[in-house]
Each structure stands twice: as C-alpha cells, then as structure tokens.
Design a protein around this motif. Structure first.
Motif, mmCIF file in Angstrom:
data_model
loop_
_atom_site.group_PDB
_atom_site.id
_atom_site.type_symbol
_atom_site.label_atom_id
_atom_site.label_comp_id
_atom_site.label_asym_id
_atom_site.label_seq_id
_atom_site.Cartn_x
_atom_site.Cartn_y
_atom_site.Cartn_z
ATOM 1 N N PHE A 23 0.834 -1.196 0.000
ATOM 2 C CA PHE A 23 0.000 0.000 0.000
ATOM 3 C C PHE A 23 0.872 1.250 0.000
ATOM 4 C CE2 PHE A 23 -3.316 -2.878 1.779
ATOM 5 C CZ PHE A 23 -4.275 -2.630 0.801
ATOM 6 N N TRP A 24 0.414 2.240 -0.776
ATOM 7 C CA TRP A 24 1.111 3.524 -0.894
ATOM 8 C C TRP A 24 0.163 4.626 -0.431
ATOM 9 C CZ3 TRP A 24 6.033 4.929 -2.051
ATOM 10 C CH2 TRP A 24 6.261 6.274 -2.337
ATOM 11 N N HIS A 25 0.582 5.380 0.560
ATOM 12 C CA HIS A 25 -0.278 6.419 1.144
ATOM 13 C C HIS A 25 -0.392 7.614 0.202
ATOM 14 C CE1 HIS A 25 -1.213 9.905 3.770
ATOM 15 N NE2 HIS A 25 -2.003 9.045 4.359
ATOM 16 N N VAL A 26 -1.602 8.164 0.064
ATOM 17 C CA VAL A 26 -1.832 9.374 -0.739
ATOM 18 C C VAL A 26 -2.576 10.396 0.111
ATOM 19 C CG1 VAL A 26 -1.860 8.224 -2.974
ATOM 20 C CG2 VAL A 26 -3.975 8.414 -1.675
ATOM 21 N N GLN A 27 -2.506 11.632 -0.338
ATOM 22 C CA GLN A 27 -3.148 12.717 0.404
ATOM 23 C C GLN A 27 -4.669 12.588 0.330
ATOM 24 O OE1 GLN A 27 -1.962 16.578 -0.870
ATOM 25 N NE2 GLN A 27 -3.356 17.672 0.481
ATOM 26 N N SER A 28 -5.324 12.809 1.462
ATOM 27 C CA SER A 28 -6.785 12.751 1.505
ATOM 28 C C SER A 28 -7.318 13.953 2.268
ATOM 29 C CB SER A 28 -7.258 11.455 2.183
ATOM 30 O OG SER A 28 -6.758 11.372 3.511
ATOM 31 N N THR A 29 -8.428 14.484 1.806
ATOM 32 C CA THR A 29 -9.077 15.632 2.438
ATOM 33 C C THR A 29 -10.575 15.397 2.476
ATOM 34 O OG1 THR A 29 -9.227 16.773 0.299
ATOM 35 C CG2 THR A 29 -7.312 17.267 1.683
ATOM 36 N N VAL A 30 -11.247 16.220 3.252
ATOM 37 C CA VAL A 30 -12.710 16.201 3.295
ATOM 38 C C VAL A 30 -13.210 17.389 2.488
ATOM 39 C CG1 VAL A 30 -14.745 16.389 4.757
ATOM 40 C CG2 VAL A 30 -12.784 15.057 5.536
ATOM 41 N N GLY A 31 -14.060 17.140 1.530
ATOM 42 C CA GLY A 31 -14.622 18.195 0.694
ATOM 43 C C GLY A 31 -16.109 17.981 0.506
ATOM 44 N N ALA A 32 -16.776 19.021 0.023
ATOM 45 C CA ALA A 32 -18.230 18.927 -0.145
ATOM 46 C C ALA A 32 -18.669 19.867 -1.251
ATOM 47 C CB ALA A 32 -18.957 19.280 1.160
ATOM 48 N N PHE A 33 -19.707 19.455 -1.974
ATOM 49 C CA PHE A 33 -20.355 20.348 -2.914
ATOM 50 C C PHE A 33 -21.236 21.324 -2.127
ATOM 51 C CE2 PHE A 33 -20.003 16.411 -5.672
ATOM 52 C CZ PHE A 33 -18.864 16.877 -6.316
#
Length: 640
Positions: free
Chosen positions: A493-503
């Motif tokens: 597994f390779w970690h990637v950037q994650s964020t919380v977003g919303a329309f």
C-alpha cells in the motif's frame, strides 16, 4: 473627407523598408498622447483605414486599443453591427421576451461563478449578474443547437464590461458564427477536440523535448488547454493581459504558446499549475505568442494527418531530433537491467460528508461495542483532477479473528447494490472500498485484489470511527508493486493525500445536521470554551509538527522543500511585532477594558447576592415573629 485622407496618409506606412524599420522602432516608444490621437483619427472611419493601411492598423492594435475605445473597436473588428442587416433590429428584445429558456437553470447556477470578485458581478442578483443572465438566456434561445456552456459566461462577462446588453448579444453571435467558436460549446465539443489534437501535434513537431517531458509526466492538452480555447485565455490570465489578447484575437487570431524552459524540469502538479496560472508580463507573453508563425495550411495538414504518422512527426522533422532520440534509446538500453514500475496517475482523494456519515452508521449498526470492523464499497467520480468519493454502501463481511487470511465478502450483494446505485447516478463508478480498521490489516491486500476486478486502481480508505486525536479520521492508500530482494514484485500500500470536501448542496445539509444535533443541555459559554480549547490543541499539534519537520531538515534527515519553507515564512510574517509599543499599548487597553467589565460584573453579582441574602433574612425574621405570637381563645360564654 480631404482632411481625413491627409491624416490617413500621415499614418500610412512608408514605402521604403528602411523608413519602415525606423517607424517600427519609434512605435515602441510611442507617446500616449500620440497614440490616442492616432486612434481618434482611425475611429472616424475605421473600416476605410483598415483597408487602406492594414499593416499600420495591425501594429496599432498589437500595441493596445485605448481602454475607453475598446468596446467600440471590438464591435468594428467583429462586424457585429452588420448582423442587423440579416436579423431584425430588435432581435435581442424578441429573444428576451420569450418566456421559457431550456438552459436557464444551468445559466443561473453558473452566474455566481463568473468573475466572483469583479465589482460588476460580485453582488448576487445585482445589475451585472442580471445583464449576464439576460444575454446568455437570450442567446440560448437564439441558437438552440449550441444552447449554453460554461465558458460562454466568461466571454459574455468581458463583453458586458465594455458595451451594453444588446451589443454584447450581437458580439456573442458574431464570435460563434464569424469566428467559428460554436464548435467549442456544442454537444461533444467537436472543435475543442480538434484543437486538442492540433496542439498535441504542434508540440510534437516544434517542441519535441517539451512534448516528451509532458508525455512522461502524463500531462495531456485536455488537462490544461480547454480553458485556453473555450474562453480565449480569459479564465487563466490577468485581466490586463486578457484584453490585449482579445484585441489581437479579434483582429487576426493568435495561437496559444508554451514556455518550454519553465516546464522542462517540473513535475506533474507543477506543470498543471504553471499551465493553468501563467502570470508572466503582458508584453512578454504577447511578443512570444506573435513570434510563433503558423499557417492555416499547416493546421489543415495536421488535421488530415493519420494518427500513426503524427506520432512520428517529431522524429522525422530534423536530423537533430533523430540524434536526440538515438541518445535517449542508448540511455534506456543501459538501464534495461533495472526494471521499474511504470508511473501511474494516482490522484488525491476527496471524501465527501455523506461517506463519513455512511461509514459511521454502518459501524454503529453492525460492530459497535465489539472488536470487529466493517467493510463497504466506495463510489465516486474524477473531478478537478482529484478523486471525489461521493457515496458508499455497506457490504456483508466476516473474518476469522484467529486467522486474518480467512475472510468472506459478499460480492454478489456488492454487484447488486452497485447496479441500483448506477440507476440513480450514471456518473458514479466504483473507485475503491473502505474499512474501519482502524489500521491496515494483513488481509487487506487480498480484499484489494478482489476490488481490482471492478476498478483498475481502487483506493482503500481506512476510517477511524472513534478518533482520539484532532486529525482527520481517515487515511487513503493505493496499491503499488514493490521489488523484493529476490527480484520478485509484490504489492504493497502507498499512502496518498486525503481531504474532506463537499459540494455546495452538501455543505448546506451538513450545516442543518449540525444545527439539529447540538446538545441543548450545554450552555453557549461551555460550547464556545470547548471550541477554543479544541482549536488551541490543534494549533499546538501543528506547531509540534512544524518543529519536528524543521529539526529533521536542519539535521539533514529530510530534504528542504522550498514551498513548505515559503509557507512557513508567510505564517511568521503575519505574526504581529510583539515589541511594538503601539501593540503593547493596544493589548493593555483591551485587557484593562476586559478586566474592568469582569470586575464590574463580579461586583454586581456580589451586590445582588448580598441583597437577596438580606431580604431572605428579613423575611425569615418576620415569619418567626408571626409564629411566636399566641392568640388566646375567646371565653366559653361568648361561643354560646
């Protein structure tokens, strides 16, 4: 007319080439007053001057049309008023009077996104937005085949800055008909796709090194050039540059250009940022663009080239390019014994609120109070060059706690649920799966391989449904191939950037949900204090991370990232100067005022409490006195 002819002759270019070159040099140092005077003469009879002195007219337009004359000259260049010869003079009013417009909903939704910071359009339902809505609505009725597309809003917005609604409507018709821009906005965008192909081939022929670098980084024209073509640079460049580009575009047309040196050594993200937001000086940009010589015949030949031939154009263009290719092949041959995985485009992950709520609900229903975890499927779409996870659904899952490799996932249920989701939203597709780990487990690679049947590059999002820190309760991972010591590749597994977003609609729903779940028993002061404590804890955590990063950079354990250092410097620059006498005085004054208010409040509370105590004692004293008084009964005779 005689005076006009004389003045036009003064502006006309000389016949002698030497005199013409001197005039070109002098034009670079043209006095602003002379420039305005020349345009005053030109605008007396613009079409006649342009026909008689085309080179001089082109030179003056390239130097820039005066601001207060730009709207009038644009209409003359586009021949928009001539459209009234084949359309009724009140064509705009006729279109406005039509009651229903098929694209009105889309136009209204995009109005607020068009120049949101410009003074003319920033006020909701203001004059500028109303004019923009009127013109776009009228054109969607006038040309139902094109209707409305997002890029049209920016074009119309620029036109309305220099002319009225009716003139902007005619200009829009002229641009889409006379300048053949309609293909940029029609369904399936046929002209835009052709421009993408032409741009790709021109890069391959004229800038082979840049083309090779962009190909290695996975950067396609569709990622950066759509806004160039659809808005003629309005969306990407400063406004002072935009109007100069439009001056030349309306007069002669200008091909887009690339800064080869600035892109050759940049990564995928840096290339996209440079191509999308180019803030070079206006004159340098225009000069570089005008130096690129392209003929219509060249573009037509490229359009007719077979694709397999176009791919080899760069290798066949010059002997130098062939030599460079041979050198590159030799370098590749020397590295054949070092196999490495081909780079793949792994996008940042944006998780939407409904996914977080769905995962928590799934956990509370199935595994709350136990050590089990729950697993489900993630669905979403790619937008803004990020993977947006917009929804999810639970999948029955069981695993043996004693043997992690023994697990069961009901893929039949998974396929049935996705088929129902597909009926609701056809854009959403399977993008991965989630787990409430709260960490990665040994069986996750096997489950990930199962999801590779439904998605070439699935993403795993590990959720922590009971977070103890103030960090985001999730981590996102892709699987990549890793070479082991025995030259065997295995996945990890390779970690990637994650964020919380919303329309926008999701933001409104979350606000209503938070408003409904507030603890009514908690006071407003307690909530505010709790929020401030949480914010301070988060600030302390971030400061510790910054300190650890800087310590590792100083120790040489991590390479220095210029972007991070720049952002940290910006943070420190925003901090106030604590040694400033004015700041100290202001803080002291503010603190004293606050302490005075607290002191007066405490005094008032004490006074009121003392007053209530005294009243209570007086009342108790009266009650005791009344109870101690004994009233004798009347004599027996009186009772009889």
């Amino acid at each position: 007319m005689v005076v006009l002819d004389a003045e036009l002759c003064l502006l006309a270019p000389p016949d002698d080439e030497e005199e013409g070159s001197n005039l070109a040099k002098a034009s670079k140092l043209l006095d602003p007053v002379e420039h305005l005077e020349q345009w005053r003469v030109i605008c007396i009879d613009f079409h006649r001057f342009r026909a008689k002195c085309p080179d001089k007219c082109k030179e003056l337009i390239r130097q820039g049309i005066p601001e207060f004359l730009r709207g009038s000259v644009w209409q003359k260049l586009a021949l928009s008023r001539e459209l009234l010869h084949k359309h009724p003079k009140d064509i705009y009013e006729q279109m406005r009077r039509v009651q229903t417009a098929p694209c009105e909903g889309d136009i209204v939704r995009d109005i607020n996104r068009t120049f949101p910071k410009h003074v003319l359009y920033r006020d909701k339902q203001g004059l500028g937005q109303q004019q923009l809505l009127n013109v776009l609505r009228a054109y969607s009725i006038f040309n139902a085949e094109v209707g409305y597309c997002q890029g049209m809003g920016f074009i119309c917005g620029v036109l309305l800055m220099y002319m009225g609604e009716d003139d902007a409507f005619l200009m829009l018709i002229s641009l889409l008909e006379n300048y053949r821009m309609a293909g940029l906005f029609m369904p399936n965008l046929p002209l835009l796709n052709k421009y993408f192909f032409q741009l790709q081939r021109l890069l391959e022929i004229n800038l082979p090194l840049l083309h090779e670098h962009l190909t290695e980084q996975g950067v396609e024209p569709t990622m950066y050039a759509s806004q160039w073509f659809m808005t003629v640079c309005i969306y990407n460049f400063p406004f002072s540059t935009v109007v100069r580009v439009w001056d030349i575009f309306l007069a002669e047309g200008v091909p887009h250009m690339l800064n080869q040196e600035a892109l050759l050594h940049q990564s995928f993200e840096q290339i996209l940022q440079t191509l999308k937001q180019d803030h070079r000086k206006t004159m340098k940009l225009i000069k570089t663009a005008l130096n690129i010589k392209l003929k219509n015949k060249t573009l037509k030949d490229i359009e007719l080239l077979p694709q397999h031939y176009a791919r080899n154009c760069a290798a066949l263009s010059t002997a130098i390019q062939e030599k460079d290719k041979k050198d590159a092949d030799e370098k590749k041959e020397t590295k054949e014994d070092k196999p490495k995985e081909v780079k793949k485009d792994r996008r940042d992950v944006v998780v939407h609120p409904i996914v977080l709520l769905g995962v928590v609900d799934h956990y509370n229903r199935v595994a709350k109070g136990t050590t089990k975890r729950v697993v489900g499927t993630l669905v979403g779409e790619v937008s803004d060059y990020s993977l947006h996870i917009t929804n999810c659904f639970a999948v029955p899952f069981e695993e043996d706690p004693r043997d992690p490799q023994v697990w069961f996932l009901d893929h039949n249920f998974h396929e049935s649920m996705f088929a129902m989701f597909k009926k609701v939203n056809t854009k959403e597709r399977i993008v991965g799966w989630y787990s409430t780990g709260p960490k990665i487990k040994p069986s996750d690679l096997s489950i990930h391989e199962l999801y590779r049947r439904y998605c070439p590059e699935p993403v795993l999002v590990v959720m922590d449904v009971q977070p103890k820190d103030l960090e985001l309760p999730m981590e996102a991972y892709y699987s990549v191939q890793e070479q082991t010591s025995d030259e065997v590749f295995k996945r990890t597994f390779w970690h990637v950037q994650s964020t919380v977003g919303a329309f926008e609609a999701e933001e409104v729903g979350v606000e209503h949900l938070l408003r409904d779940i507030k603890n009514a028993s908690a006071s407003t002061l307690a909530v505010r204090v709790g929020d401030k404590i949480g914010a301070l804890k988060g600030l302390a955590m971030r400061l510790r991370e910054i300190s650890q990063y800087l310590s590792q950079v100083v120790a040489g354990k991590l390479p220095m990232n210029q972007e991070i250092i720049y952002q940290l410097q910006e943070i420190f620059n925003l901090m106030p100067d604590q040694d400033s006498e004015e700041l100290v005085r202001s803080l002291a004054t503010e603190t004293n005022d606050m302490m005075l208010a607290l002191y007066l409040g405490s005094m008032l509370r004490s006074t009121v409490a003392l007053h209530n105590l005294i009243n209570n004692k007086m009342k108790n004293k009266k009650v005791k006195a009344a109870a101690s008084v004994h009233i004798a009964p009347p004599p027996f005779g009186l009772l009889a």
